[in-house]
Design an enzyme around this catalytic site. Structure first.
Site, PDB file in Angstrom:
ATOM      1  N   LYS A 155     -15.489  -3.250  -1.488  1.00 41.59           N
ATOM      2  CA  LYS A 155     -16.222  -2.180  -1.031  1.00 41.59           C
ATOM      3  C   LYS A 155     -15.583  -0.931  -1.366  1.00 41.59           C
ATOM      4  O   LYS A 155     -16.343   0.094  -1.636  1.00 41.59           O
ATOM      5  CB  LYS A 155     -16.422  -2.287   0.465  1.00 41.59           C
ATOM      6  CG  LYS A 155     -17.151  -3.432   1.185  1.00 41.59           C
ATOM      7  CD  LYS A 155     -17.278  -3.367   2.648  1.00 41.59           C
ATOM      8  CE  LYS A 155     -16.023  -3.299   3.345  1.00 41.59           C
ATOM      9  NZ  LYS A 155     -15.200  -4.460   3.513  1.00 41.59           N
ATOM     10  N   LYS A 204     -11.689  -8.966  -7.120  1.00 37.56           N
ATOM     11  CA  LYS A 204     -12.632  -9.649  -6.249  1.00 37.56           C
ATOM     12  C   LYS A 204     -13.772  -8.396  -6.366  1.00 37.56           C
ATOM     13  O   LYS A 204     -13.514  -7.029  -6.436  1.00 37.56           O
ATOM     14  CB  LYS A 204     -12.247  -9.773  -4.928  1.00 37.56           C
ATOM     15  CG  LYS A 204     -11.693  -8.568  -4.145  1.00 37.56           C
ATOM     16  CD  LYS A 204     -11.520  -9.149  -2.541  1.00 37.56           C
ATOM     17  CE  LYS A 204     -11.120  -7.887  -1.786  1.00 37.56           C
ATOM     18  NZ  LYS A 204     -10.761  -8.391  -0.313  1.00 37.56           N
ATOM     19  N   LYS A 237       0.892  -1.164  -0.094  1.00 42.13           N
ATOM     20  CA  LYS A 237       0.128   0.040   0.116  1.00 42.13           C
ATOM     21  C   LYS A 237       0.942   1.137   0.138  1.00 42.13           C
ATOM     22  O   LYS A 237       0.473   2.316  -0.333  1.00 42.13           O
ATOM     23  CB  LYS A 237      -0.822   0.081   1.195  1.00 42.13           C
ATOM     24  CG  LYS A 237      -2.034  -1.040   1.122  1.00 42.13           C
ATOM     25  CD  LYS A 237      -2.862  -0.997   2.130  1.00 42.13           C
ATOM     26  CE  LYS A 237      -4.274  -2.040   2.118  1.00 42.13           C
ATOM     27  NZ  LYS A 237      -5.080  -1.869   3.253  1.00 42.13           N
TER      28      LYS A 237
END
Length: 321
Positions: free
Chosen positions: A192, A189, A108
């Protein structure tokens, strides 16, 4: 044995979250299972405070409406004081090298100019989540296993250095569940936090919107309806979603449809009917903020009480209480 699972409100809860975990939590969870909205975890990157607060409330309402007992739920930030104190103790137990070699931090932070310190220290907050509640098992995917191992390392180090306080947690792989991919890009995937929501079905999406998203789903080349995840990932995704909603097997369901249109219509109908009671119950609960506030306060009190003796003991043993 206490098992702890969290949901980060980085976006609206998706069909993937529901079929992959929440539905199972509601059906199979026991009195020893705890679930929480990990809203503090959503603060490691830039965020909108109002949206974060709204998503945490919405997520809590979804979990309750899915059938999870309110007595097993809490919101992470409602015990921020306790977690803050324990996180500091654990940061004083953890080395910089241990935090910096976390794979998720490296991934990240890569290429980012202004990485927040919280992205580096996030695993110690996760360790505090686990250790404060006395969790012995933490169901996680492979991407989070390293963080649970760090929590285990810190618990062992603290117990050895200062005295026995913390349960030794262990990461466990959750049972195999429905694999739900993005409808627009089945190589990733259904997330959210996806920037492009065209391929993401939220559990609170209206039926018409669900139908449009599924009918526009990527289905690869060819015309025959077959279940082949490697060669036809888009088609396989629809079949796995249909199987997750109806309980059939993807291969058997493929044999029931001769056209993509027929499969998409059946999948859309199954998803709409699966989510309908959840959406209606959640929307009704969101219209009762007093009840949600009552649930949150009660959950915070229980979570605080569960961890009080551990935090008190840890502070005393390190000489801070």
């Amino acid at each position: 044995m206490t098992r702890l699972s969290g949901v980060t409100p980085s976006g609206h809860i998706t069909l993937g979250n529901y079929l992959g975990a929440i539905q199972r939590w509601a059906a199979e969870g026991t009195e020893h299972d705890l679930y929480f909205m990990s809203d503090l975890h959503a603060m490691t990157t830039s965020h909108n405070p109002g949206r974060l607060r709204s998503l945490a409330t919405e997520g809590l309402a979804v979990l309750i409406s899915a059938g999870i007992s309110p007595e097993r739920l809490f919101v992470q930030s409602d015990i921020a004081r306790e977690l803050g104190a324990l996180t500091w103790i654990l940061e004083c137990t953890c080395s910089y090298g241990e935090a910096a070699r976390m794979i998720q931090f490296k991934e990240k932070a890569k290429g980012q100019a202004g990485v927040r310190l919280s992205l580096l220290t996030y695993p110690t907050l996760m360790a505090a989540d686990i250790l404060l509640q006395g969790a012995s098992e933490v169901p996680v995917g492979e991407d989070q296993r390293q963080h649970v191992e760090l929590a285990r390392t810190l618990a062992r180090r603290f117990n050895t250095t200062y005295g026995e306080v913390f349960t030794m947690p262990q990461a466990v792989l959750p049972p195999a569940a429905a694999r739900v991919r993005d409808l627009s890009d089945p190589t990733r995937k259904m997330s959210k936090s996806a920037q492009d929501t065209a391929g993401v079905v939220s559990v609170l999406d209206e039926p018409d919107l669900i139908g449009r998203k599924i009918r526009r789903a990527v289905t690869d080349g060819g015309s025959e309806v077959v279940y082949s995840p490697e060669d036809r990932p888009g088609l396989a995704n629809l079949l796995e979603i249909l199987a997750g909603c109806t309980g059939g097997s993807p291969a058997d369901l493929a044999a029931e449809h001769t056209t993509y249109g027929s499969l998409k219509n059946a999948t859309a109908e199954a998803v709409i009917e699966t989510l309908r009671p959840l959406r209606e119950a959640t929307n009704a609960l969101l219209q009762d903020p007093a009840e949600l506030d009552r649930v949150r306060k009660a959950g915070a009190a229980r979570a605080s009480e569960r961890g009080d003796h551990r935090l008190t003991s840890a502070l005393r043993l390190v000489g801070a209480g």
